[in-house]
Write a protein that holds these residues in place. Structure first.
Motif, mmCIF file in Angstrom:
data_model
loop_
_atom_site.group_PDB
_atom_site.id
_atom_site.type_symbol
_atom_site.label_atom_id
_atom_site.label_comp_id
_atom_site.label_asym_id
_atom_site.label_seq_id
_atom_site.Cartn_x
_atom_site.Cartn_y
_atom_site.Cartn_z
ATOM 1 N N GLY A 320 0.718 -1.212 0.014
ATOM 2 C CA GLY A 320 0.158 -0.071 0.014
ATOM 3 C C GLY A 320 0.772 1.287 -0.142
ATOM 4 N N LYS A 321 0.331 2.378 -0.243
ATOM 5 C CA LYS A 321 0.828 3.619 -0.197
ATOM 6 C C LYS A 321 1.094 4.180 1.003
ATOM 7 C CE LYS A 321 2.319 4.728 -3.678
ATOM 8 N NZ LYS A 321 3.513 4.392 -4.385
ATOM 9 N N ILE A 322 2.046 5.139 1.262
ATOM 10 C CA ILE A 322 2.053 5.947 2.585
ATOM 11 C C ILE A 322 1.923 7.477 2.181
ATOM 12 C CG2 ILE A 322 3.501 6.521 4.303
ATOM 13 C CD1 ILE A 322 5.240 4.166 3.987
ATOM 14 N N SER A 323 0.779 7.892 2.612
ATOM 15 C CA SER A 323 0.448 9.057 2.160
ATOM 16 C C SER A 323 1.144 10.182 3.098
ATOM 17 C CB SER A 323 -1.097 9.386 2.613
ATOM 18 O OG SER A 323 -1.393 9.114 3.855
ATOM 19 N N HIS A 324 1.225 11.426 2.462
ATOM 20 C CA HIS A 324 2.034 12.644 3.146
ATOM 21 C C HIS A 324 3.522 12.322 3.597
ATOM 22 C CE1 HIS A 324 -2.036 14.252 3.377
ATOM 23 N NE2 HIS A 324 -2.601 13.006 3.996
ATOM 24 N N LEU A 325 4.079 11.281 2.863
ATOM 25 C CA LEU A 325 5.457 11.149 2.922
ATOM 26 C C LEU A 325 6.216 11.458 1.945
ATOM 27 C CD1 LEU A 325 7.700 9.868 5.109
ATOM 28 C CD2 LEU A 325 7.395 7.709 3.858
ATOM 29 N N LYS A 326 7.305 12.378 1.820
ATOM 30 C CA LYS A 326 8.024 12.863 0.786
ATOM 31 C C LYS A 326 9.021 11.969 0.247
ATOM 32 C CE LYS A 326 5.793 16.928 0.609
ATOM 33 N NZ LYS A 326 4.494 16.494 1.155
ATOM 34 N N HIS A 327 9.851 12.202 -0.701
ATOM 35 C CA HIS A 327 10.935 11.225 -1.224
ATOM 36 C C HIS A 327 12.093 11.171 -0.332
ATOM 37 C CE1 HIS A 327 13.507 10.110 -4.872
ATOM 38 N NE2 HIS A 327 14.283 10.078 -3.707
ATOM 39 N N HIS A 328 12.519 12.558 0.424
ATOM 40 C CA HIS A 328 13.149 12.627 1.548
ATOM 41 C C HIS A 328 12.598 13.251 2.751
ATOM 42 C CE1 HIS A 328 16.743 11.696 -1.162
ATOM 43 N NE2 HIS A 328 16.529 12.878 -1.884
ATOM 44 N N THR A 329 12.748 12.667 4.010
ATOM 45 C CA THR A 329 12.123 13.125 5.094
ATOM 46 C C THR A 329 13.078 13.119 6.252
ATOM 47 O OG1 THR A 329 9.952 12.408 4.353
ATOM 48 C CG2 THR A 329 10.201 13.418 6.600
ATOM 49 N N LEU A 330 13.516 14.040 6.841
ATOM 50 C CA LEU A 330 14.154 14.146 8.186
ATOM 51 C C LEU A 330 13.578 14.314 9.272
ATOM 52 C CD1 LEU A 330 16.641 16.648 6.502
ATOM 53 C CD2 LEU A 330 17.512 14.203 7.072
ATOM 54 N N PHE A 331 13.535 13.288 10.252
ATOM 55 C CA PHE A 331 12.812 13.406 11.357
ATOM 56 C C PHE A 331 13.449 13.878 12.473
ATOM 57 C CE2 PHE A 331 10.360 10.630 8.755
ATOM 58 C CZ PHE A 331 9.026 10.864 9.336
ATOM 59 N N PHE A 332 13.511 15.202 12.717
ATOM 60 C CA PHE A 332 14.185 16.134 13.692
ATOM 61 C C PHE A 332 13.352 16.434 15.015
ATOM 62 C CE2 PHE A 332 18.501 17.708 12.115
ATOM 63 C CZ PHE A 332 18.606 16.555 11.159
ATOM 64 N N GLU A 333 12.386 15.704 15.544
ATOM 65 C CA GLU A 333 11.506 16.000 16.580
ATOM 66 C C GLU A 333 12.427 16.249 17.786
ATOM 67 O OE1 GLU A 333 11.385 13.226 14.809
ATOM 68 O OE2 GLU A 333 9.186 12.621 14.722
ATOM 69 N N ASN A 334 13.430 15.452 17.867
ATOM 70 C CA ASN A 334 14.204 15.292 19.013
ATOM 71 C C ASN A 334 15.524 16.419 18.872
ATOM 72 O OD1 ASN A 334 12.604 13.698 20.371
ATOM 73 N ND2 ASN A 334 13.570 11.776 19.249
ATOM 74 N N ASN A 335 16.425 16.594 19.899
ATOM 75 C CA ASN A 335 17.437 17.383 19.897
ATOM 76 C C ASN A 335 18.756 16.771 19.145
ATOM 77 O OD1 ASN A 335 20.244 18.323 21.537
ATOM 78 N ND2 ASN A 335 18.425 20.042 21.948
ATOM 79 N N LEU A 336 19.013 17.615 18.176
ATOM 80 C CA LEU A 336 20.415 17.329 17.264
ATOM 81 C C LEU A 336 21.512 16.813 18.410
ATOM 82 C CD1 LEU A 336 21.848 16.893 14.857
ATOM 83 C CD2 LEU A 336 22.105 19.279 14.839
ATOM 84 N N ASP A 337 21.946 17.990 19.185
ATOM 85 C CA ASP A 337 23.185 17.645 20.124
ATOM 86 C C ASP A 337 22.829 16.361 21.016
ATOM 87 O OD1 ASP A 337 24.177 19.802 18.881
ATOM 88 O OD2 ASP A 337 23.592 21.156 20.447
ATOM 89 N N ASP A 338 21.733 16.180 21.389
ATOM 90 C CA ASP A 338 21.702 14.898 22.268
ATOM 91 C C ASP A 338 22.246 13.699 21.463
ATOM 92 O OD1 ASP A 338 21.100 16.438 24.338
ATOM 93 O OD2 ASP A 338 18.872 16.010 24.332
ATOM 94 N N HIS A 339 21.660 13.688 20.361
ATOM 95 C CA HIS A 339 21.852 12.710 19.449
ATOM 96 C C HIS A 339 23.403 12.533 19.090
ATOM 97 C CE1 HIS A 339 20.501 9.703 16.062
ATOM 98 N NE2 HIS A 339 21.690 9.512 16.105
#
Length: 496
Positions: A320-339
């Protein structure tokens, strides 16, 4: 180019981008070139595989940036990219998901400018100023600075580079540089994200690398129809047209030397004689193929290097298709420095990770069965970490849950038709990658240019190194440039 005094017989170990590039340029100069590849296909980390269900997965690189550098490779052989594959410009280039909202980066530069202005008053004009400086760095950096063999600093004494030293911002850090332009944390993240490809915190990357923003955002994000592997096939085709011979399923086990020279290599229990060897294989691993006394660097040296991340990758075929997902997606909901701290300081699996999702079936219908999605997930990790399957699965579940929250889809895990994970131990077994690193050495100031591992062995006159652990550094375009640099040096080699 000086091709030395005789046609040379040259071995290239590995057929990643730097190996393909080195082989093509060395053969173009009239040499007999043989590429030895342990796998059954070219590409190294950029290999591709197909599943019984009809999914086609690129195993590694997925961001087609700096198109002029790649076009430059083909034009050096009187070809065009379009002779080998079709490029599609992505719009939006990518989407970045934050905790409370998301930002899509449009295809056109003037629309990106408008996005910045809308997000932060006055940021549109500052974006223009930032990109003007980034363009200068790109043109000097990618055309002059990164094309040097980097034996010593005198190579950078040209009027163009020396006169541009201050404007190149080599001594200021990227985070401070970006914060001088933008206040909004989302805009800062947008600008900082590209240097993650360079394998270090924005605090430890020279501001020179704002050239990445220009090479990505302004020049655009593209996609080769059929997958990134089309670039591999195109480069292999060019190399073969120059007369290069490929030996697949041939793993080089030893580099044989006499009196400070390589005389042969051993692959599949057979010795092959050569006048020179170019190692596109992992630098550390390559040096284990010669005696300790002949190596450029000992184990202690490598332990003090800062490596770019490894990563956890999942290749998923989704019904099936995944709606509302782009070709490239970056999931940055959390803190960059912590990661980032989990990668470089704490050296552990991140508690609140960031990750990247690539869904190329949004652009290319031929890489997934009709009505299905091809989904590639990547989570950066510290090299050398233990990566048992139960931990991999834990992070897969979290990544899919976050995609569901973003897209409104439900129960993606039950719609998985194909699944394959790839992590630190796989990078070690497949590529002999030091500690399972995925991207080579970080481009920190102390590991830039002359301060990187040398492209030539100091004790073996005809052994050379190319790829992401030497100059100019990690990434597809730099690897292509690395191959060209080394081929030029081998062409100067005199045979006695």
């Amino acid at each position: 180019m000086d091709t030395g005094n005789l046609r040379k017989r040259i071995a290239v170990i590995g057929s990643g981008f730097s190996g393909l590039s080195a082989a093509a340029y060395a053969a173009k100069s009239g040499n007999e070139v043989h590429v030895f590849e342990k796998h059954d296909q070219p590409g190294g980390r950029a290999r591709q595989f197909r599943t019984e269900q009809g999914y086609v997965f690129d195993m590694g690189p997925s961001w087609y940036w700096m198109p002029d550098i790649i076009e430059g490779f083909f034009s050096d052989f009187d070809y065009k990219v379009s002779d080998f594959f079709k490029l599609v410009s992505l719009d939006p280039q990518f989407e970045m998901v934050f905790s409370e909202e998301k930002i899509s980066v449009p295809e056109k530069n003037d629309e990106i400018r408008e996005l910045f202005e809308k997000t932060e008053k006055g940021a549109g004009k500052k974006y223009d100023t930032f990109m003007q400086s980034a363009q200068f760095k790109y043109e000097v950096g990618m055309k002059d600075f990164v094309t040097k063999p980097c034996y010593n600093w005198l190579e950078f004494a040209s009027l163009k580079i020396a006169g541009s030293a201050l404007k190149l911002d080599l001594l200021s850090n990227f985070r401070k540089y970006v914060s001088g332009y933008f206040s909004d944390p989302k805009l800062r993240s947008l600008m900082e994200f590209p240097v993650i490809f360079l394998g270090a915190s924005p605090q430890n990357i020279p501001a020179l690398y704002s050239l990445m923003n220009y090479g990505g955002y302004v020049l655009g994000t593209q996609y080769p129809m059929g997958g990134f592997y089309q670039l591999v096939l195109g480069m292999k085709d060019v190399a073969e047209k120059q007369g290069v011979t490929f030996h697949f399923n041939h793993e080089v086990k030893k580099i044989n030397t006499e009196n400070g020279k390589v005389v042969s290599i051993t692959a599949n229990d057979k010795d092959y004689e050569f006048d020179a060897v170019i190692a596109s294989s992992d630098y550390y691993h390559t040096e284990t193929l010669i005696s300790k006394s002949l190596r450029n660097y000992n184990d202690a040296y490598w332990k003090t290097r800062t490596f770019a991340p490894s990563c956890l990758i999942y290749y998923l075929g989704i019904k099936g298709k995944i709606s509302h997902l782009k070709h490239h997606t970056l999931f940055f909901e959390n803190n960059l420095d912590d990661h980032i701290d989990c990668i470089y300081k704490n050296k552990k699996w991140p508690a609140k990770p960031l990750f990247y999702a690539c869904c190329p079936s949004k652009t290319d219908p031929d890489i997934a069965p009709e009505g299905c999605e091809n989904l590639f997930l990547l989570l950066p990790l510290t090299p050398g970490i233990h990566d048992e399957e139960v931990v991999r699965e834990k992070y897969l579940k979290e990544m899919l849950e976050r995609i569901e929250k973003h897209t409104g889809e439900t129960d993606l895990i039950s719609r998985i038709e194909y699944k394959r994970s790839y992590c630190v131990s796989d990078f070690i077994s497949d590529y002999n990658a030091y500690q399972g690193n995925a991207y080579g050495l970080s481009n920190t100031l102390s590991q830039t240019a002359v301060l990187k591992p040398k492209i030539r062995n100091k004790k073996i006159s005809n052994l050379f190194y190319t790829g992401q652990l030497t100059v100019p550094g990690p990434g597809v375009p730099p690897s292509v440039i690395s191959g060209k640099i080394v081929a030029g040096e081998v062409n100067k080699l005199k045979i006695k």
